[in-house]
Design an enzyme around this catalytic site. Structure first.
Site, short mmCIF file in Angstrom:
data_model
loop_
_atom_site.label_atom_id
_atom_site.label_comp_id
_atom_site.label_asym_id
_atom_site.label_seq_id
_atom_site.Cartn_x
_atom_site.Cartn_y
_atom_site.Cartn_z
N TYR A 165 0.85 -1.20 0.00
CA TYR A 165 0.00 0.00 0.00
C TYR A 165 0.88 1.25 0.00
O TYR A 165 0.66 2.18 -0.79
CB TYR A 165 -0.91 -0.03 1.23
CG TYR A 165 -1.93 1.09 1.29
CD1 TYR A 165 -3.13 0.99 0.60
CD2 TYR A 165 -1.70 2.24 2.04
CE1 TYR A 165 -4.08 2.01 0.65
CE2 TYR A 165 -2.63 3.27 2.10
CZ TYR A 165 -3.82 3.14 1.41
OH TYR A 165 -4.75 4.16 1.46
N LYS A 195 0.96 4.05 -3.00
CA LYS A 195 0.52 5.43 -2.76
C LYS A 195 1.67 6.44 -2.96
O LYS A 195 1.45 7.57 -3.38
CB LYS A 195 -0.07 5.56 -1.35
CG LYS A 195 -1.37 4.77 -1.18
CD LYS A 195 -2.45 5.26 -2.13
CE LYS A 195 -3.77 4.53 -1.95
NZ LYS A 195 -4.82 5.01 -2.85
P1 NAI Z 1 -13.51 1.77 0.73
O1 NAI Z 1 -13.04 0.36 0.84
O2 NAI Z 1 -14.50 2.28 1.70
O3 NAI Z 1 -14.06 2.05 -0.74
C1 NAI Z 1 -13.32 1.68 -1.86
C2 NAI Z 1 -14.25 1.49 -3.02
O4 NAI Z 1 -13.45 1.08 -4.13
C3 NAI Z 1 -15.29 0.41 -2.79
O5 NAI Z 1 -16.56 0.86 -3.22
C4 NAI Z 1 -14.79 -0.77 -3.62
O6 NAI Z 1 -15.84 -1.58 -4.12
C5 NAI Z 1 -14.07 -0.03 -4.73
N1 NAI Z 1 -13.04 -0.85 -5.37
C6 NAI Z 1 -12.19 -1.73 -4.81
N2 NAI Z 1 -11.43 -2.31 -5.75
C7 NAI Z 1 -11.80 -1.77 -6.93
C8 NAI Z 1 -11.40 -1.96 -8.27
N3 NAI Z 1 -10.47 -2.87 -8.59
N4 NAI Z 1 -11.99 -1.21 -9.24
C9 NAI Z 1 -12.95 -0.32 -8.93
N5 NAI Z 1 -13.40 -0.13 -7.69
C10 NAI Z 1 -12.84 -0.84 -6.70
O7 NAI Z 1 -12.17 2.66 0.75
P2 NAI Z 1 -11.95 4.19 1.17
O8 NAI Z 1 -11.44 4.21 2.54
O9 NAI Z 1 -13.13 5.00 0.81
O10 NAI Z 1 -10.72 4.55 0.23
C11 NAI Z 1 -10.86 5.27 -0.99
C12 NAI Z 1 -9.49 5.71 -1.42
O11 NAI Z 1 -8.91 6.57 -0.44
C13 NAI Z 1 -8.51 4.57 -1.63
O12 NAI Z 1 -7.68 4.83 -2.73
C14 NAI Z 1 -7.71 4.59 -0.34
O13 NAI Z 1 -6.43 4.02 -0.50
C15 NAI Z 1 -7.63 6.09 -0.07
N6 NAI Z 1 -7.36 6.40 1.31
C16 NAI Z 1 -8.18 5.99 2.31
C17 NAI Z 1 -7.88 6.27 3.62
C18 NAI Z 1 -8.73 5.83 4.76
O14 NAI Z 1 -8.28 5.97 5.89
N7 NAI Z 1 -9.93 5.33 4.53
C19 NAI Z 1 -6.66 7.01 3.98
C20 NAI Z 1 -5.87 7.41 2.84
C21 NAI Z 1 -6.22 7.11 1.56
#
Ligand code: NAI
Length: 256
Positions: A156, A160
């Protein structure tokens, strides 16, 4: 007149967490939103939430790691809405949480395929559409883990960190085409992604949450809406002089 009136925005991973909050925020600011996700039911539900509040949206099934599918979906979105102005590369997974020497090649590749190659495939597909629209904005979700290290989630961190620099290079390459490219660096945000980490943690969900809260000087983890607000800014013309930048929204996590 709303800030994103007339803008067509495509969000990957728009069915849940930060992606969902972003779709709702962009729509509330006047954008037409293409909600894409590997979970079609979630994407459909976000789309319905937007349209039930009078907004404009449609949904598409899209796995960002599928190099063949990505340009087809981008073409379909442009055909439906007329053009694409904004792409939010949000889809991502946390992936294997084991020391580097214990991660299988397969687990390593899975994270890189989605978090890094997915941004590449979507950027590649987006550029012709943004050029055709006369410019646009690409917002890439990196992380605090793309800025600083921590003793967990090796693939990860790698993905990133790469997204952070991809954003800067693409900002330079496409500035002449009026396409802005920026990265967003959230601290821990309470979404299904982090809830899963909490559930699988050795110390248990409540202790995990408390420890996470304590790591943010502001006293708690963030909400998806905190990140959506920053993304909406970068998508809008309020950020017309902002490209190649890192928007850190982390409750002070990296300020130390
Ligand atoms: P989440 O798990 O709540 O949502 C991620 C979404 O992406 C889900 O709807 C899932 O179905 C979809 N997804 C997963 N694999 C996929 C693929 N191969 N193609 C298309 N869609 C796909 O995650 P969250 O927390 O909302 O994260 C969103 C972004 O923010 C990610 O890139 C994550 O790395 C980044 N992020 C999140 C943080 C956190 O603390 N939640 C912190 C820093 C960055």
């Amino acid at each position: 007149m709303k800030r994103l009136d007339g803008k067509i925005c495509l969000v990957t991973g728009g069915g849940s967490g930060i992606g969902k909050a972003t779709c709702l925020r962009l729509a509330s600011e006047g954008a037409s939103v293409a909600v894409t996700d590997i979970d079609e039911a979630d994407a459909k539900s976000v789309c319905e939430e937007i349209t039930s509040h009078g907004g404009t949206a449609d949904f598409w099934l899209l796995d960002v790691a599928d190099a063949d599918a990505v340009p087809k979906v981008f073409d379909a979105v442009a055909e439906k809405f007329g053009q694409i102005d904004v792409v939010v590369n949000n889809a991502g997974i946390s992936g294997a949480n084991t020391p580097t020497h214990e991660i299988s090649d397969e687990d390593w590749r899975k994270v890189i395929d989605i978090n890094l190659n997915g941004v590449f495939f979507c950027t590649k597909a987006a550029i012709p559409h943004l050029k055709k629209a006369g410019g646009g904005s690409i917002v890439n979700l990196s992380s605090i883990y793309g800025l600083v290290g921590a003793p967990d989630l090796p693939p990860y961190h790698a993905s990133k960190g790469a997204v952070r620099l991809m954003s800067k290079t693409d900002a330079l390459v496409y500035a002449k085409d009026s396409i802005r490219v920026n990265s967003v660096h959230p601290g821990f945000i309470w979404t299904p992604l982090v809830e899963e980490l909490a559930e699988s943690s050795e110390e248990g969900g409540d202790a995990f949450r408390k420890a996470l809260d304590d790591r943010h000087p502001i006293g708690h983890v963030g909400a998806p809406e905190d990140i959506a607000a920053g993304i909406a800014y970068l998508a809008s013309d309020d950020a017309k002089f902002v490209t190649g930048s890192e928007l850190v929204i982390d409750g002070g996590y990296t300020a130390r």
